[in-house]
Design a protein around this motif. Structure first.
Motif, short mmCIF file in Angstrom:
data_model
loop_
_atom_site.label_atom_id
_atom_site.label_comp_id
_atom_site.label_asym_id
_atom_site.label_seq_id
_atom_site.Cartn_x
_atom_site.Cartn_y
_atom_site.Cartn_z
N VAL A 148 0.84 -1.20 0.00
CA VAL A 148 0.00 0.00 0.00
C VAL A 148 0.87 1.25 0.00
O VAL A 148 2.02 1.22 0.45
N GLN A 149 0.30 2.33 -0.53
CA GLN A 149 0.96 3.63 -0.43
C GLN A 149 0.55 4.28 0.88
O GLN A 149 -0.61 4.15 1.31
N VAL A 150 1.50 4.99 1.52
CA VAL A 150 1.21 5.64 2.79
C VAL A 150 1.40 7.14 2.62
O VAL A 150 2.43 7.58 2.09
N PHE A 151 0.40 7.91 3.01
CA PHE A 151 0.52 9.37 3.00
C PHE A 151 0.37 9.89 4.43
O PHE A 151 -0.58 9.50 5.12
N VAL A 152 1.31 10.72 4.86
CA VAL A 152 1.20 11.35 6.17
C VAL A 152 1.19 12.86 5.94
O VAL A 152 2.08 13.37 5.24
N GLU A 153 0.17 13.53 6.45
CA GLU A 153 -0.01 14.95 6.15
C GLU A 153 -0.23 15.77 7.42
O GLU A 153 -0.90 15.32 8.34
N THR A 154 0.32 16.96 7.42
CA THR A 154 0.09 17.90 8.51
C THR A 154 -1.29 18.54 8.35
O THR A 154 -1.65 18.93 7.24
N GLU A 155 -2.04 18.63 9.44
CA GLU A 155 -3.27 19.43 9.39
C GLU A 155 -2.92 20.78 10.03
O GLU A 155 -2.65 21.74 9.31
N SER A 156 -2.82 20.84 11.36
CA SER A 156 -2.31 22.03 12.03
C SER A 156 -2.03 21.66 13.47
O SER A 156 -2.59 20.68 13.98
N GLU A 157 -1.12 22.42 14.11
CA GLU A 157 -0.72 22.15 15.49
C GLU A 157 -0.41 20.66 15.68
O GLU A 157 0.45 20.11 15.00
N HIS A 158 -1.15 19.99 16.57
CA HIS A 158 -0.88 18.58 16.88
C HIS A 158 -1.63 17.63 15.96
O HIS A 158 -1.56 16.43 16.13
N ARG A 159 -2.38 18.17 14.99
CA ARG A 159 -3.29 17.35 14.18
C ARG A 159 -2.71 16.99 12.82
O ARG A 159 -2.07 17.83 12.17
#
Lengths: 401, 401
Positions: A148-159
């Motif tokens: 599988v492909q994995v994407f990790v993304e910043t939302e904001s602050e701790h999220r």
């Protein structure tokens, strides 16, 4: 049968144009003086629309049910929110413009602080700055999973947001966030047998992430919740033959608008910038959704005066907003956020519907929750407000001979 | 989707406590002076609750539909009465505390008076005393049927209950009560082929009973109606995570409460005894259903003054009732019983919802049918009143992200 199915069938494209102005969390309940921020605000323009148009109250999901932002907006867009559920993971992903595809599994994550025993000390990792989040997300992107492909993304602050892409994934995974401190994060667990493989992959991700974060002073762990996949929602174009535009500053509302097929344009930089963005992009659209967040924020903070001030500022901007020609104007909310409760609530939202010569002009002379009780629209499920607006815009053909 | 399904999903147990005070048949229509028993009554305590809380009107089943006691109460308890039907036989059986089991077939019977030709002279056998009923029921218990257990039970006066227990029984049997005099009781008849065997058994019972009753001066025959089996109704515990208590004097309402899983305690001996029973048993419960029958009786008798007097007596008792701590108070009815009609009617019932700091305090200052028209609750299906009460009690979690 839900009358909205008839609305769909009778929908026809016309040149008339509808403005849906959503003041998030606008609805409130009277304080000891019988006032709400809306009723106490000086708002000659909104009052004029209420006077010339008609008013009523609307339940986003149903009586007694407190909606999140997702269900509230789906109802505003004419959808039954009990039928189309949108998980937190999907909301977060579309909210950061992540190009989520059918079959992707998305989850929202929080960085958290773990102690030496692996117990949660802070579920939000001291609300680390967004820049710190980006640094850690860059490290987490090293994690690889088989098949599988994995994407990790910043939302904001701790999220942040985790997305897995591949064949045969299932979003039926339990949250690992125990919603309290002093305990370990919950193990990754499949809610149904079909989700076993996905759960195993997520568990691998968590375990590798844990090694990467070990030693971080604040963001030493991860809590996952709201696993979900993109729901199949027919667009507003398909359902109502509209060419809808979204003018919204905040990612979540932009994401919700995109889910129902709206064209989402540049985010306004604050309230005062909304008329410019609307005027610039409204051509070619017959439906414009404008989202104002600050009423909800003030409600969540329990700040009567600030909520009232946002209404007053919005009222001052209204003539500029209406400078773009609109045949029908709706002003309402996605849910109530009473100052006294400092949170979303179940109380129906006030609404005004303005459409000269087309609307039933009732005796309501100001826009307030109490005045709306006597309004001609009565109390209805919120999705029907769109039907009333479409009708006033001449966009619904006669049903039956 | 029915919003009550969302209410079920979001229900959460809390310590807050709800009082549901049901004044049976309370709703009325204005007389020539524009008054109803409720509006004319001196009732400072109910008026205070209405003033501090909010009001509205509710349709037990739907506009225009006159409900029996079963549907009216199911709606009060949050159920769609059109979805869960309860036959008269089952109502009568649970109303006398008969331990009805799944698969049992129950019917209500009346003793009646037959003439020498077997024609019905009196459908109620001169309303024989309950003791006389017991004597006859003891004789009817001698009846035996092949392959099934037979239970014959006294209800009161001329009324009784027949229950058959065994494998493969069906309740789809037509009434034998022709609902008029001067004709013979109808033959026992299966409504569907699967009920043929049950119909044959019931016919045997009737024929043997007829022989036993022959020669009785008044109760010389039997009329059967309302064949039914226990419906599968999920309890209020399951659906709403409540621990409900029932305080009711009359068997039928106690039976209805038991059907939805309430704990049913000692029957109060009249109105004035209700506060004692409530206070004694309310601990450990977060929902108390209190039933007052006498408003309905007065309505059925077409007695304006007596119906008004019951409201006034209930109002005097209210402070004692509220002495048991309640966070949310609902006062309403299961249906209207207008004095002018002297029977149940289809008019929506007035309701007040009191919950300090949580409810939308509207401008209604008294509790009356007319005042409720302008109330913040509007006009809704009656099952949603429970949703509003649960929300005010903090018993419904937010829906969606």
């Amino acid at each position: 049968m839900d009358p909205m199915q008839v609305v769909e069938r009778q929908a026809q494209q016309t040149d008339s144009r509808i403005l849906l102005l959503v003041m998030d969390g606008l609805g409130d309940i009277p304080n000891a003086q019988g006032q709400t921020p809306l009723s106490a605000a000086r708002k000659p323009n909104l009052d004029r629309l209420a006077r010339e148009g008609c008013c009523g109250r609307f339940d986003p999901v149903g009586p007694g049910i407190t909606p999140g932002s997702g269900p509230g907006h789906l109802a505003l867009f004419g959808y039954d929110p009990a039928q189309y559920e949108i998980g937190r993971g999907v909301l977060s992903a579309v909210g950061i413009d992540f190009p989520l595809q059918a079959g992707d599994v998305a989850a929202r994550f929080n960085f958290c602080t773990l102690d030496a025993q692996g117990h949660i000390v802070d579920r939000r990792a001291g609300r680390i700055p967004t820049e710190e989040n980006r640094r850690l997300v860059a490290k987490l992107r090293e994690v690889q999973l088989p098949g599988v492909q994995v994407f990790v993304e910043t939302e904001s602050e701790h999220r942040g947001v985790l997305v897995l892409r591949g064949e045969g994934l299932s979003p039926r995974i339990a949250d690992t966030d125990p919603q309290k401190t002093g305990v370990r994060p919950l193990p990754v667990r499949a809610l149904v047998p079909e989700a076993e493989r996905t759960a195993a992959l997520v568990a691998q991700f968590v375990s590798q992430a844990q090694r990467i974060l070990a030693g971080e002073p604040q963001a030493s762990g991860l809590l996952l919740r709201g696993f979900d996949s993109l729901p199949r929602i027919p667009s507003m174009q398909e359902r109502f033959r509209l060419r809808p535009l979204c003018v919204a500053t905040y990612p979540m509302y932009r994401g919700l608008a995109r889910l129902v097929g709206m064209e989402v344009v540049e985010p306004p930089e604050g309230l005062a910038d909304i008329p410019r963005v609307l005027t610039r992009h409204v051509e070619g659209h017959d439906f414009a959704f404008v989202h104002v967040k600050y009423t909800d924020k003030a409600g969540e903070d329990g700040d009567f005066e600030r909520k009232k001030a946002v209404v007053e500022e919005m009222d001052r901007l209204l003539p500029e907003l209406l400078a773009a020609r609109f045949d029908v104007v709706v002003v309402t909310a996605d849910h109530s956020t009473p100052v006294a409760l400092a949170s979303h609530s179940w109380h129906p939202v006030p609404a005004l519907l303005w459409a000269p010569g087309r609307v039933f002009a009732d005796d309501v002379v100001e826009f307030s929750e109490k005045a709306c009780i006597a309004g001609a629209l009565g109390r209805l499920p919120l999705r029907f407000l769109l039907a009333e607006a479409l009708a006033c815009a001449g966009k619904l053909a006669k049903f039956g001979a």
